[in-house]
Design a protein around this motif. Structure first.
Motif, PDB file in Angstrom:
ATOM      1  N   ARG A   1      41.280 -84.639  -5.849  1.00 21.08           N
ATOM      2  CA  ARG A   1      41.199 -86.095  -5.862  1.00 21.08           C
ATOM      3  C   ARG A   1      42.287 -86.637  -6.764  1.00 21.08           C
ATOM      4  O   ARG A   1      42.483 -86.130  -7.869  1.00 21.08           O
ATOM      5  N   GLU A   2      42.963 -87.678  -6.313  1.00 19.05           N
ATOM      6  CA  GLU A   2      43.979 -88.315  -7.159  1.00 19.05           C
ATOM      7  C   GLU A   2      43.332 -89.387  -8.029  1.00 19.05           C
ATOM      8  O   GLU A   2      42.294 -89.949  -7.676  1.00 19.05           O
TER       9      GLU A   2
ATOM     10  N   THR B   1      51.936 -80.989  -7.596  1.00 17.67           N
ATOM     11  CA  THR B   1      50.653 -81.410  -8.161  1.00 17.67           C
ATOM     12  C   THR B   1      49.730 -81.921  -7.068  1.00 17.67           C
ATOM     13  O   THR B   1      48.555 -81.539  -7.001  1.00 17.67           O
ATOM     14  N   ARG B   2      50.249 -82.777  -6.194  1.00 19.60           N
ATOM     15  CA  ARG B   2      49.425 -83.310  -5.098  1.00 19.60           C
ATOM     16  C   ARG B   2      48.859 -82.181  -4.233  1.00 19.60           C
ATOM     17  O   ARG B   2      47.736 -82.280  -3.742  1.00 19.60           O
TER      18      ARG B   2
ATOM     19  N   PRO C   1      45.223 -92.340  -9.411  1.00 16.64           N
ATOM     20  CA  PRO C   1      46.483 -93.071  -9.584  1.00 16.64           C
ATOM     21  C   PRO C   1      46.466 -94.088 -10.715  1.00 16.64           C
ATOM     22  O   PRO C   1      47.506 -94.396 -11.284  1.00 16.64           O
TER      23      PRO C   1
ATOM     24  N   VAL D   1      51.935 -88.008 -11.158  1.00 16.93           N
ATOM     25  CA  VAL D   1      50.682 -87.959 -10.413  1.00 16.93           C
ATOM     26  C   VAL D   1      49.592 -87.499 -11.375  1.00 16.93           C
ATOM     27  O   VAL D   1      49.850 -86.712 -12.288  1.00 16.93           O
TER      28      VAL D   1
ATOM     29  N   GLY E   1      45.143 -86.500 -11.372  1.00 18.65           N
ATOM     30  CA  GLY E   1      43.949 -86.319 -10.566  1.00 18.65           C
ATOM     31  C   GLY E   1      43.134 -85.145 -11.046  1.00 18.65           C
ATOM     32  O   GLY E   1      43.332 -84.640 -12.151  1.00 18.65           O
TER      33      GLY E   1
ATOM     34  N   ARG F   1      41.335 -81.310 -10.098  1.00 22.44           N
ATOM     35  CA  ARG F   1      41.152 -80.113  -9.287  1.00 22.44           C
ATOM     36  C   ARG F   1      39.897 -79.455  -9.823  1.00 22.44           C
ATOM     37  O   ARG F   1      39.883 -78.966 -10.958  1.00 22.44           O
TER      38      ARG F   1
ATOM     39  N   LEU G   1      45.630 -80.896  -6.011  1.00 23.82           N
ATOM     40  CA  LEU G   1      44.562 -81.814  -6.416  1.00 23.82           C
ATOM     41  C   LEU G   1      43.497 -81.952  -5.342  1.00 23.82           C
ATOM     42  O   LEU G   1      43.797 -81.976  -4.151  1.00 23.82           O
TER      43      LEU G   1
END
Length: 84
Positions: free
Chosen positions: A18-19, A12-13, A21, A44, A46, A48, A16
């Protein structure tokens, strides 16, 4: 979770832009009140592009608990992500 086969957070990170959190921190905090193992989550969240991405737990009961926390926030979160 912590199982070696669970690569969802890393995958996922990787996609993305921007996260966010705070979303998963809130889910962990609130669901830990009924399920102490919630603290083991590596979820996670964020954006996309204009798409909101949120990792949910693998167990149906845990998904329901997470959605109970997230649903009140989703209209605003989606509206924010969708802005030009």
């Amino acid at each position: 979770g912590l199982a070696p086969r669970d690569v969802t957070p890393e995958a996922t990170r990787a996609v993305l832009d921007r996260e966010a959190p705070g979303l998963v921190e809130l889910v962990r905090r609130e669901t830990a009140k009924v399920e102490p193992r919630a603290g083991l989550s590596r979820a996670v969240a964020g954006a996309r592009g204009k798409t909101l991405v949120i990792n949910l737990p693998g167990r149906p009961k845990a998904v329901r608990e997470a959605l109970d926390v997230l649903l009140p926030l989703l209209p605003h979160a989606v509206a924010e992500v969708s802005k030009e």
